[in-house]
Design a protein around this motif. Structure first.
Motif, mmCIF file in Angstrom:
data_model
loop_
_atom_site.group_PDB
_atom_site.id
_atom_site.type_symbol
_atom_site.label_atom_id
_atom_site.label_comp_id
_atom_site.label_asym_id
_atom_site.label_seq_id
_atom_site.Cartn_x
_atom_site.Cartn_y
_atom_site.Cartn_z
ATOM 1 N N VAL A 217 0.991 -1.176 0.063
ATOM 2 C CA VAL A 217 -0.065 -0.103 -0.045
ATOM 3 C C VAL A 217 0.953 1.138 -0.242
ATOM 4 O O VAL A 217 1.764 1.296 0.787
ATOM 5 C CB VAL A 217 -0.870 0.086 1.214
ATOM 6 N N TRP A 218 0.413 2.257 -0.841
ATOM 7 C CA TRP A 218 1.580 3.498 -0.897
ATOM 8 C C TRP A 218 0.442 4.634 -0.827
ATOM 9 O O TRP A 218 -0.734 4.643 -1.037
ATOM 10 C CB TRP A 218 2.031 3.485 -2.410
ATOM 11 N N ILE A 219 1.216 5.689 0.053
ATOM 12 C CA ILE A 219 0.289 6.632 0.555
ATOM 13 C C ILE A 219 0.786 8.157 -0.248
ATOM 14 O O ILE A 219 2.195 7.934 -0.262
ATOM 15 C CB ILE A 219 0.153 6.850 1.815
ATOM 16 N N ALA A 220 0.271 8.756 -0.811
ATOM 17 C CA ALA A 220 0.747 10.149 -1.477
ATOM 18 C C ALA A 220 0.192 11.172 -0.310
ATOM 19 O O ALA A 220 -1.106 11.395 -0.131
ATOM 20 C CB ALA A 220 0.131 10.599 -2.786
ATOM 21 N N ALA A 221 1.023 11.847 0.338
ATOM 22 C CA ALA A 221 0.580 12.900 1.510
ATOM 23 C C ALA A 221 1.209 14.193 0.953
ATOM 24 O O ALA A 221 2.141 14.425 0.480
ATOM 25 C CB ALA A 221 1.278 12.335 2.590
ATOM 26 N N GLY A 222 0.399 15.302 1.304
ATOM 27 C CA GLY A 222 0.693 16.463 0.985
ATOM 28 C C GLY A 222 1.607 17.133 2.224
ATOM 29 O O GLY A 222 2.055 16.543 3.097
ATOM 30 N N PRO A 223 1.897 18.331 1.881
ATOM 31 C CA PRO A 223 2.905 18.979 3.117
ATOM 32 C C PRO A 223 2.598 18.813 4.596
ATOM 33 O O PRO A 223 3.574 18.837 5.374
ATOM 34 C CB PRO A 223 2.997 20.487 2.687
ATOM 35 N N GLY A 224 1.478 19.117 4.845
ATOM 36 C CA GLY A 224 0.981 18.672 6.360
ATOM 37 C C GLY A 224 1.015 17.312 6.780
ATOM 38 O O GLY A 224 0.802 16.814 7.758
ATOM 39 N N GLY A 225 1.234 16.371 5.677
ATOM 40 C CA GLY A 225 1.277 15.045 6.279
ATOM 41 C C GLY A 225 -0.045 14.361 5.917
ATOM 42 O O GLY A 225 -0.281 12.829 6.124
#
Length: 168
Positions: free
Chosen positions: A139-147
């Motif tokens: 499973v892969w997560i794409a997170a923004g600057p805030g996490g």
């Protein structure tokens, strides 16, 4: 009668008349060494010829790959909230995912481990791409600057693209 003693002889400097050809062994003929060097040279030359044949351009133009051959299917982006219920599993075949950041911000790409913890693999600036070898079941997560998770991706057996798009 007078006794005359023979002249003293220095054992380290014998008279030249006493040195014979038997005192010097005949030099060896380097036939075996010359044969070995010649054989080694022949093997190296043959290897060089094979290498040149393998690396030399064929002269014919290689056709460009068709767009269908290079296009990867797009992975469906699950909502960021899916991170709470998903975990990596073992046993799937090896595959590859190309992450594409189409947002205007930096995006962090992280693998979601068996225990639900993130392991960061890359940070993509706006417009950047990143290719990751992985396995089906990960499973892969794409997170923004805030996490906060922007999208969650689950690889398939075929290489695929994971496109991270702006929310909205």
């Amino acid at each position: 009668m007078t006794d005359q003693l023979p002249p003293a002889v220095d054992p380290f400097d014998p008279p030249l008349a006493e040195i014979t050809a038997q005192d010097f062994p005949e030099p060896r003929k380097p036939r075996k060494l010359i044969g070995l060097v010649a054989a080694l040279g022949a093997v190296l030359c043959a290897g060089a010829v094979v290498l040149l044949v393998q690396l030399w351009p064929s002269g014919g133009a290689t056709p460009a790959p068709t767009p269908a051959a290079t296009a990867w299917a797009e992975l469906p982006a699950l909502p960021g909230t899916a991170e709470q219920t998903l975990r990596a599993t073992d046993g799937g075949p090896q595959t590859r995912v190309e992450f594409v950041n189409e947002t205007a911000q930096n995006v962090t790409i992280a693998w979601l481990g068996y225990d639900g913890e993130r392991s960061v693999y890359a940070t993509l600036a706006a417009g950047e791409k990143y290719t990751q070898d992985t396995f089906v079941g990960h499973v892969w997560i794409a997170a923004g600057p805030g996490g906060d998770a922007l999208a969650v991706f689950q690889p398939t057996a075929q290489p695929a693209r994971a496109v991270i798009r702006p929310a909205g």
